[in-house]
Motif scaffolding. Structure first.
Motif, PDB file in Angstrom:
ATOM      1  N   LYS A 106       2.562   6.421  -6.806  1.00  0.00           N
ATOM      2  CA  LYS A 106       1.321   6.865  -7.468  1.00  0.00           C
ATOM      3  C   LYS A 106       0.931   5.953  -8.633  1.00  0.00           C
ATOM      4  O   LYS A 106       0.344   6.386  -9.620  1.00  0.00           O
ATOM      5  N   SER A 107       1.281   4.664  -8.520  1.00  0.00           N
ATOM      6  CA  SER A 107       0.964   3.714  -9.588  1.00  0.00           C
ATOM      7  C   SER A 107       0.943   2.308  -9.009  1.00  0.00           C
ATOM      8  O   SER A 107       1.723   1.985  -8.109  1.00  0.00           O
ATOM      9  N   TRP A 108       0.055   1.448  -9.548  1.00  0.00           N
ATOM     10  CA  TRP A 108       0.020   0.045  -9.142  1.00  0.00           C
ATOM     11  C   TRP A 108       1.086  -0.767  -9.871  1.00  0.00           C
ATOM     12  O   TRP A 108       1.335  -1.921  -9.524  1.00  0.00           O
ATOM     13  N   LYS A 109       1.714  -0.169 -10.878  1.00  0.00           N
ATOM     14  CA  LYS A 109       2.731  -0.883 -11.653  1.00  0.00           C
ATOM     15  C   LYS A 109       3.869  -1.367 -10.760  1.00  0.00           C
ATOM     16  O   LYS A 109       4.243  -2.550 -10.811  1.00  0.00           O
ATOM     17  N   TRP A 110       4.397  -0.486  -9.924  1.00  0.00           N
ATOM     18  CA  TRP A 110       5.582  -0.827  -9.128  1.00  0.00           C
ATOM     19  C   TRP A 110       5.284  -1.818  -8.004  1.00  0.00           C
ATOM     20  O   TRP A 110       6.042  -2.777  -7.829  1.00  0.00           O
TER      21      TRP A 110
ATOM     22  N   ALA B 284       0.825  -1.206   0.000  1.00  0.00           N
ATOM     23  CA  ALA B 284       0.000   0.000   0.000  1.00  0.00           C
ATOM     24  C   ALA B 284       0.862   1.260   0.000  1.00  0.00           C
ATOM     25  O   ALA B 284       0.583   2.221  -0.729  1.00  0.00           O
ATOM     26  N   VAL B 285       1.938   1.256   0.800  1.00  0.00           N
ATOM     27  CA  VAL B 285       2.773   2.453   0.882  1.00  0.00           C
ATOM     28  C   VAL B 285       3.602   2.624  -0.394  1.00  0.00           C
ATOM     29  O   VAL B 285       3.874   3.754  -0.815  1.00  0.00           O
ATOM     30  N   VAL B 286       3.975   1.525  -1.056  1.00  0.00           N
ATOM     31  CA  VAL B 286       4.676   1.630  -2.340  1.00  0.00           C
ATOM     32  C   VAL B 286       3.755   2.269  -3.375  1.00  0.00           C
ATOM     33  O   VAL B 286       4.179   3.124  -4.164  1.00  0.00           O
ATOM     34  N   TYR B 287       2.493   1.881  -3.358  1.00  0.00           N
ATOM     35  CA  TYR B 287       1.514   2.507  -4.265  1.00  0.00           C
ATOM     36  C   TYR B 287       1.388   3.999  -3.978  1.00  0.00           C
ATOM     37  O   TYR B 287       1.383   4.828  -4.901  1.00  0.00           O
ATOM     38  N   ARG B 288       1.311   4.357  -2.691  1.00  0.00           N
ATOM     39  CA  ARG B 288       1.166   5.774  -2.320  1.00  0.00           C
ATOM     40  C   ARG B 288       2.385   6.591  -2.732  1.00  0.00           C
ATOM     41  O   ARG B 288       2.263   7.736  -3.158  1.00  0.00           O
ATOM     42  N   GLU B 289       3.569   5.990  -2.631  1.00  0.00           N
ATOM     43  CA  GLU B 289       4.787   6.735  -2.929  1.00  0.00           C
ATOM     44  C   GLU B 289       5.060   6.828  -4.429  1.00  0.00           C
ATOM     45  O   GLU B 289       5.664   7.803  -4.884  1.00  0.00           O
TER      46      GLU B 289
END
Length: 704
Positions: free
Chosen positions: A676-680, A669-674
């Motif tokens: 700004k994409s679901w790709k990573w 969730a925090v990777v998505y927030r940082e």
């Protein structure tokens, strides 16, 4: 906060701001995020002698109001935006008395924001040792503010600082530092007029920063851009001109108020120590020895308290079965809630010991040296030295560590750091490593000092760090960017650890572990108990009928009959159905369907694995064989072979899986927030799961 006095602590990094915050607030702290941004907001309460409550806000450390990261942008936003819920009534500038020239730059900027200001002149003990003599009264008169000399570490003059806060003026009384309007006269007055800004320096800062300020509307930002073009405003030239003027002012102030003797004892001692601790050979060797001591201590020192906690929960379970009437609610309490809770609380001693060591290393200044040393290694694998801080922080938790990558300006360095930080073994993996190591590694000492279990634990952490560095090296060639990264770090002088701060850190981390992980574990344990107790209609009734028949009663002893019955009931339960469905995929790794259930449930949080094992084996056991989770797992047998489920091969395979797999929803969730994409986060989940599966498969087949 209505009715409270709001006090913001502002200062350069390494000025003791966080130490002062802890002293002023004690345990009355709360950590959250600033609205709309993943930057830590630390607030706490401090009771003043007149009965008022001061809400202390610890703002991110910054060298200047010109930000180089999102954390630093927050400082100006809080000071400039009166509608911000933590906009202060008073600012306490925490300055390093032994390096006053650099620290006063930030003071002059904040002072020109025209908010009431107090200077807390910290580290006075260091200043005296280094031969720095500051005329406090003269400095106070020259600046027009209260200056309180303190030593936060020694608790020196803290009460005087509280008095200064209590009797502070509600209006800004500080003397003018520079002629702000002369830097860009037309532009400043135009912005003030059109945006209703009453402070010239705030208007100038809006011209510099408007594109990144969240409290400005897009229309306001566009209008400031137009005004800049109208007056041919050049941000960098204006900033350079302002900085020169400020340092001219600071030099005049210091000439009148500060006298320096040629004595730098503390600096010399630190430099002598650094020649050893940051040596290109001895430095790494000493760091390795320290890690070795830490992991030896985690097992050695925690053994007795963990045994006490395990005994307590065994006693609680037995008491509950003896006192409460037999039935579903009693089973839920003992096999669901108590079993799940034991899987959390039993690891408190090890979590506390780990964070005690980390706190001591940070408090003494040694952790900064580790970061400095590892910078050289990071650059060879394509990372910036700034990547070291999040990766070392990953030993505690990947979530705040990934958030801290905002300080890395280079996009490629930041993305690689985000992608590899979850590989560093966090504290959530510690309970898993501990229970599995205790099952298959003998509790023996080599040469009377080296505990084999401690060696195994250290090996897991070293493997995780080496893997993270290797993956970073691979990603260095997969991600392309032209930007160059840089790393600037100020090394603090060595100090003795503040034991009250160490204890406070231990308390906070243990509390977070128990509360945050405990809520998830107990909730999942209850759901899991239901899934493991009930199954598809008709199947459980058929099993009960089967084991009530004369054929089975005559065939088995009462204990054997109960064991077979409970095992078959668990296997046909809803949890068993789920576990059996994924079993073919995990058998090559040495796992059975019960471990498969734990792999699924622990995706919520890695440490849920232990609670799941406790619940699964509690449901499977009868009341006469109540034991700790470790004993239950040690007694587990494969029904087909009769061999232990947790062998050396399967246990190390499982540890490797948890070391590499992305078993944490919060991190994704925090990777998505940082980003700004679901790709990573999806790429991260895919590569970590694949890496975990392949590595576990290899380990199991090598060791079996």
């Amino acid at each position: 906060m209505n009715g409270d006095l709001k006090v913001a602590l502002v200062g350069n990094p390494n000025t003791g701001k966080s130490t002062l915050f802890n002293i002023l607030t004690g345990l009355n702290q709360k950590i959250g995020n600033f609205p709309g941004i993943t930057v830590d907001k630390k607030t706490g309460n401090c009771r003043l002698s007149d009965g008022r409550n001061a809400v202390i806000i610890d703002l991110p450390g910054t060298y200047s109001l010109y930000p180089k990261s999102k954390d630093e942008t927050i400082v100006f936003e809080v000071l400039a935006d009166k509608s911000n819920d933590v906009h202060p009534d008073l600012v306490v500038i925490v300055s390093d008395a032994s390096n006053l020239k650099r620290n006063l730059l930030l003071y002059t900027q904040v002072a020109d924001m025209k908010i009431p200001v107090i200077i807390a002149l910290n580290m006075m003990d260091l200043a005296r040792k280094s031969g720095t003599h500051i005329d406090i009264d003269a400095l106070s008169t020259r600046l027009g503010v209260q200056v309180v000399p303190i030593s936060a570490r020694q608790g020196e003059n803290i009460e005087k600082l509280k008095e200064a806060i209590q009797f502070s003026s509600a209006i800004p009384l500080q003397n003018e530092t520079i002629k702000v309007e002369s830097i860009a006269p037309g532009l400043i007055s135009k912005i003030q007029e059109e945006l209703f800004i009453d402070k010239p320096y705030a208007a100038l800062q809006l011209a510099h920063q408007h594109e990144n300020l969240r409290f400005l509307s897009s229309q306001e930002s566009d209008r400031i851009e137009e005004i800049e073009r109208e007056f041919c405003f050049h941000s960098q030239k204006a900033q350079a001109s302002e900085t020169i003027e400020r340092y001219n002012f600071i030099n005049r102030v210091l000439k009148e108020t500060v006298r320096q003797e040629t004595n730098a004892v503390s600096e010399t001692v630190s430099n002598k120590i650094d020649k050893v601790l940051t040596h290109k050979v001895w430095g790494f060797l000493i760091f390795f020895v320290l890690l070795f001591v830490i992991f030896q201590s985690i097992f050695a020192w925690s053994e007795y308290p963990m045994s006490l906690i395990e005994s307590l929960f065994v006693w609680l379970t037995e008491s509950a079965h003896n006192v409460l009437p037999a039935g579903v609610l009693t089973d839920l309490l003992t096999d669901g809630v108590i079993a799940g809770l034991s899987g959390v609380l039993v690891f408190i001693p090890q979590i506390a010991i780990l964070f005690a060591f980390i706190s001591v290393l940070e408090d003494t200044g040694y952790m900064s040296r580790v970061t400095f040393m590892l910078d050289k290694v990071m650059r060879k694998v394509g990372l910036s030295g700034k990547s070291v801080v999040p990766m070392i922080g990953g030993l505690a938790c990947a979530v705040p560590s990934i958030m801290s990558t905002r300080n890395i300006e280079n996009w490629k360095d930041r993305m690689i750091t985000i992608m590899v930080t979850p590989l560093v073994s966090c504290s959530a993996r510690l309970p898993i490593y501990t229970v599995l190591i205790s099952l298959v590694v003998p509790d023996k000492k080599v040469a009377g000092l080296i505990n084999l279990q401690g060696v195994a634990l250290m090996a897991m952490y070293v493997i995780s760090i080496i893997t993270a560095i290797f993956v970073a090296w691979v990603m260095k060639y997969l991600l392309r960017a032209r930007e160059k990264g840089y790393f600037i770090m100020e090394l603090p002088v060595y100090r003795l650890p503040r034991w009250d701060n160490v204890l406070l850190t231990m308390y906070e981390k243990v509390k977070t572990f128990v509360v945050e992980a405990g809520k998830v574990i107990i909730a999942i344990s209850i759901v899991l108990w239901v899934l493991a107790t009930y199954g598809p209609p008709g199947k459980h009734a058929a099993i009960e009928k089967k084991y009530s028949s004369a054929e089975y009663i005559n065939k088995y002893s009462p204990d054997e009959l109960e064991l077979h019955r409970s095992s078959e009931l668990l296997e046909t339960s809803f949890a068993g159905v789920i576990g059996k469905a994924i079993e073919p995929a995990i058998v090559p790794l040495g796992y059975d369907w019960k471990i498969g259930i734990a792999l699924i449930t622990s995706f919520a949080a890695r440490e849920v694995f232990v609670g799941t094992m406790a619940t699964i084996y509690s449901v499977n056991n009868d009341d006469s064989h109540i034991s700790s989770v470790t004993d239950k797992m040690r007694q587990a047998r494969n029904p087909e072979t009769g061999l232990p489920v947790f062998t050396l091969a399967s246990s190390f395979s499982l540890m490797i899986f948890y070391a590499f797999a992305m078993q944490c929803m919060s991190t994704l969730a925090v990777v998505y927030r940082e980003t700004k994409s679901w790709k990573w986060p999806l790429i991260q989940f895919a590569y970590m799961t694949t890496l975990a599966y392949i590595a576990s498969f290899i380990v199991f087949n090598l060791l079996k």
